[in-house]
Design a protein around this motif. Structure first.
Motif, PDB file in Angstrom:
ATOM      1  N   THR A   1      -0.202   6.281   6.585  1.00 36.51           N
ATOM      2  CA  THR A   1      -0.974   7.520   6.467  1.00 36.51           C
ATOM      3  C   THR A   1      -0.438   8.573   7.414  1.00 36.51           C
ATOM      4  N   THR A   2      -0.031   9.697   6.836  1.00 34.40           N
ATOM      5  CA  THR A   2       0.416  10.853   7.613  1.00 34.40           C
ATOM      6  C   THR A   2      -0.701  11.881   7.596  1.00 34.40           C
ATOM      7  N   VAL A   3      -1.005  12.468   8.745  1.00 34.19           N
ATOM      8  CA  VAL A   3      -2.106  13.421   8.839  1.00 34.19           C
ATOM      9  C   VAL A   3      -1.624  14.717   9.465  1.00 34.19           C
TER      10      VAL A   3
ATOM     11  N   ILE B   1      -3.456  14.431  -0.084  1.00 38.47           N
ATOM     12  CA  ILE B   1      -4.891  14.679  -0.153  1.00 38.47           C
ATOM     13  C   ILE B   1      -5.213  15.892   0.717  1.00 38.47           C
ATOM     14  N   VAL B   2      -5.945  16.852   0.166  1.00 35.94           N
ATOM     15  CA  VAL B   2      -6.352  18.035   0.913  1.00 35.94           C
ATOM     16  C   VAL B   2      -7.870  18.052   1.010  1.00 35.94           C
ATOM     17  N   CYS B   3      -8.382  18.169   2.238  1.00 41.62           N
ATOM     18  CA  CYS B   3      -9.837  18.249   2.426  1.00 41.62           C
ATOM     19  C   CYS B   3     -10.110  19.254   3.540  1.00 41.62           C
ATOM     20  N   VAL B   4     -10.317  20.501   3.128  1.00 40.37           N
ATOM     21  CA  VAL B   4     -10.575  21.580   4.086  1.00 40.37           C
ATOM     22  C   VAL B   4     -11.849  22.320   3.661  1.00 40.37           C
ATOM     23  N   THR B   5     -12.103  23.467   4.265  1.00 41.58           N
ATOM     24  CA  THR B   5     -13.392  24.138   4.104  1.00 41.58           C
ATOM     25  C   THR B   5     -13.710  24.490   2.659  1.00 41.58           C
TER      26      THR B   5
ATOM     27  N   PRO C   1       0.838  -1.216   0.000  1.00 38.79           N
ATOM     28  CA  PRO C   1       0.000   0.000   0.000  1.00 38.79           C
ATOM     29  C   PRO C   1       0.866   1.257   0.000  1.00 38.79           C
ATOM     30  N   ALA C   2       0.542   2.195  -0.875  1.00 40.03           N
ATOM     31  CA  ALA C   2       1.346   3.406  -1.030  1.00 40.03           C
ATOM     32  C   ALA C   2       1.123   4.372   0.131  1.00 40.03           C
ATOM     33  N   PRO C   3       2.162   5.095   0.529  1.00 42.40           N
ATOM     34  CA  PRO C   3       1.998   6.125   1.556  1.00 42.40           C
ATOM     35  C   PRO C   3       1.091   7.238   1.053  1.00 42.40           C
ATOM     36  N   VAL C   4       0.339   7.824   1.960  1.00 41.14           N
ATOM     37  CA  VAL C   4      -0.562   8.913   1.597  1.00 41.14           C
ATOM     38  C   VAL C   4      -0.597   9.920   2.736  1.00 41.14           C
ATOM     39  N   THR C   5      -0.761  11.183   2.378  1.00 44.94           N
ATOM     40  CA  THR C   5      -0.886  12.258   3.357  1.00 44.94           C
ATOM     41  C   THR C   5      -2.280  12.856   3.260  1.00 44.94           C
TER      42      THR C   5
ATOM     43  N   GLN D   1     -11.298  13.052   8.390  1.00 45.91           N
ATOM     44  CA  GLN D   1     -11.104  11.895   9.258  1.00 45.91           C
ATOM     45  C   GLN D   1     -11.575  10.613   8.569  1.00 45.91           C
ATOM     46  N   ALA D   2     -12.685  10.704   7.847  1.00 44.79           N
ATOM     47  CA  ALA D   2     -13.187   9.522   7.138  1.00 44.79           C
ATOM     48  C   ALA D   2     -12.215   9.082   6.049  1.00 44.79           C
ATOM     49  N   LEU D   3     -11.635  10.035   5.335  1.00 45.05           N
ATOM     50  CA  LEU D   3     -10.667   9.714   4.281  1.00 45.05           C
ATOM     51  C   LEU D   3      -9.447   9.012   4.865  1.00 45.05           C
ATOM     52  N   ALA D   4      -8.880   9.620   5.906  1.00 44.63           N
ATOM     53  CA  ALA D   4      -7.689   9.032   6.531  1.00 44.63           C
ATOM     54  C   ALA D   4      -8.003   7.656   7.104  1.00 44.63           C
TER      55      ALA D   4
END
Length: 330
Positions: free
Chosen positions: A54-56, A89-93, A28-32, A41-44
């Motif tokens: 997974t880095t958050v 991955i960016v998920c903000v307002t 599995p590939a690393p993901v941020t 939170q659901a994505l991570a």
């Protein structure tokens, strides 16, 4: 032990050989993930469940605690998070928050694929894509057509746009988020366009349901009585959509079932019923106003889809401009 001529390893406990390069490629590939609101939170969480390192990062670090307990790594800064992997991955307002978050990262994007799952306009997506390209990154805009509790399931739909090669390179990782994963095209604005189109549909359905519930409620009927009938009605309309879409694309609007004039007569009944019950007439009055303009333009004998011309026209009443939120994340 290793055979240098084949780069294969024999497992002495099983007497089986494995190709180390193949195993490494399928890890599995690393993901941020940047931004840990409910959706972030659901994505991570979905990535973690599938074994992705997974880095958050989140402005309020405590929101990462449950994810860290499940194996995520909490980065101390956005720069540290971006440096952790090639897929960010960016998920903000909204896009304003995206800009505030990423502008300081202009020197850290080289070779990375930035996937923005924050909502915004197609123009904003294209601007961010151009910014990422200037700084050595590749940009995919995504649209999430699912609730947080649906992320990671076969029913979740996520649509992406931007360079196809970048999407295909990371498709197995992105598909972890939903079974309905697809690529719309190289124009990074396409997913945002589809997202707002679906939002228009969603709000139209929900506002219609709310008005209907208000009418019934004023007559002493619970909204729960409307729900099963509404589901059946929505299902019926759903069956019409493909044919209606063809009418719109072809510009021909036959009145197969009823003409616009007939619809307008029924709209009057809804207005009268609403008024008699003391319910707001704002929603049905808007619907009838749009239809009245089409009738005045001589389209009353055509089918309901002739109203597309009214929706294509510039707004009669111009809504005030609304700026997005200010926060980078929750």
């Amino acid at each position: 032990m290793s055979d240098p001529t084949t780069d294969r390893t024999t497992d002495p406990t099983t007497d089986r050989t494995t190709d180390q390069a193949t195993d490494k490629a399928t890890d599995p590939a690393p993901v941020t993930v940047l931004g840990l609101g409910l959706m972030g939170q659901a994505l991570a969480g979905a990535f973690l469940r599938e074994g992705h390192p997974t880095t958050v990062w989140n402005r309020t670090a405590a929101k990462a605690d449950p994810l860290v307990a499940d194996g995520a790594k909490l980065a101390g800064s956005v720069a540290e998070a971006v440096a952790a992997g090639r897929l960010v991955i960016v998920c903000v307002t909204d896009h304003h928050a995206v800009d505030a978050l990423l502008d300081p990262m202009s020197g850290h994007l080289d070779g990375r694929v930035l996937v923005n799952l924050s909502s915004g306009t197609s123009g904003q997506a294209r601007e961010t894509a151009a910014w990422a390209a200037r700084h050595g990154g590749t940009y995919l805009q995504g649209a999430i057509l699912a609730a947080p509790d649906g992320i990671g399931t076969a029913d979740a739909t996520l649509l992406y746009s931007g360079p196809r090669a970048a999407f295909e390179a990371h498709e197995p990782t992105l598909r972890v988020l939903g079974g309905g994963t697809g690529h719309l095209g190289d124009d990074p604005g396409l997913s945002s366009l589809h997202e707002v189109a679906v939002l228009a549909l969603m709000w139209g359905i929900l506002n219609g349901f709310l008005h209907g519930a208000a009418v019934l409620g004023a007559a002493g009927v619970d909204a729960s009585a409307l729900a099963p009938i509404a589901r059946q009605g929505i299902g019926t309309v759903t069956e019409w959509l493909s044919g209606y879409a063809r009418q719109i694309d072809e510009g021909v609007f036959p009145a197969f079932d009823s003409s616009l004039d007939t619809h307008v007569a029924a709209m009057v009944h809804l207005l009268q019923e609403s008024e008699s019950l003391g319910v707001s007439t704002e929603f049905p009055a808007y619907v009838k106003a749009v239809a009245d303009r089409a009738v005045a333009a001589g389209r009353g004998a055509e089918g309901y889809m002739t109203l597309i011309e009214q929706f294509r026209a510039p707004s009669v009443v111009r809504a005030p401009s609304v700026e997005g939120g200010e926060g980078a994340s929750e």
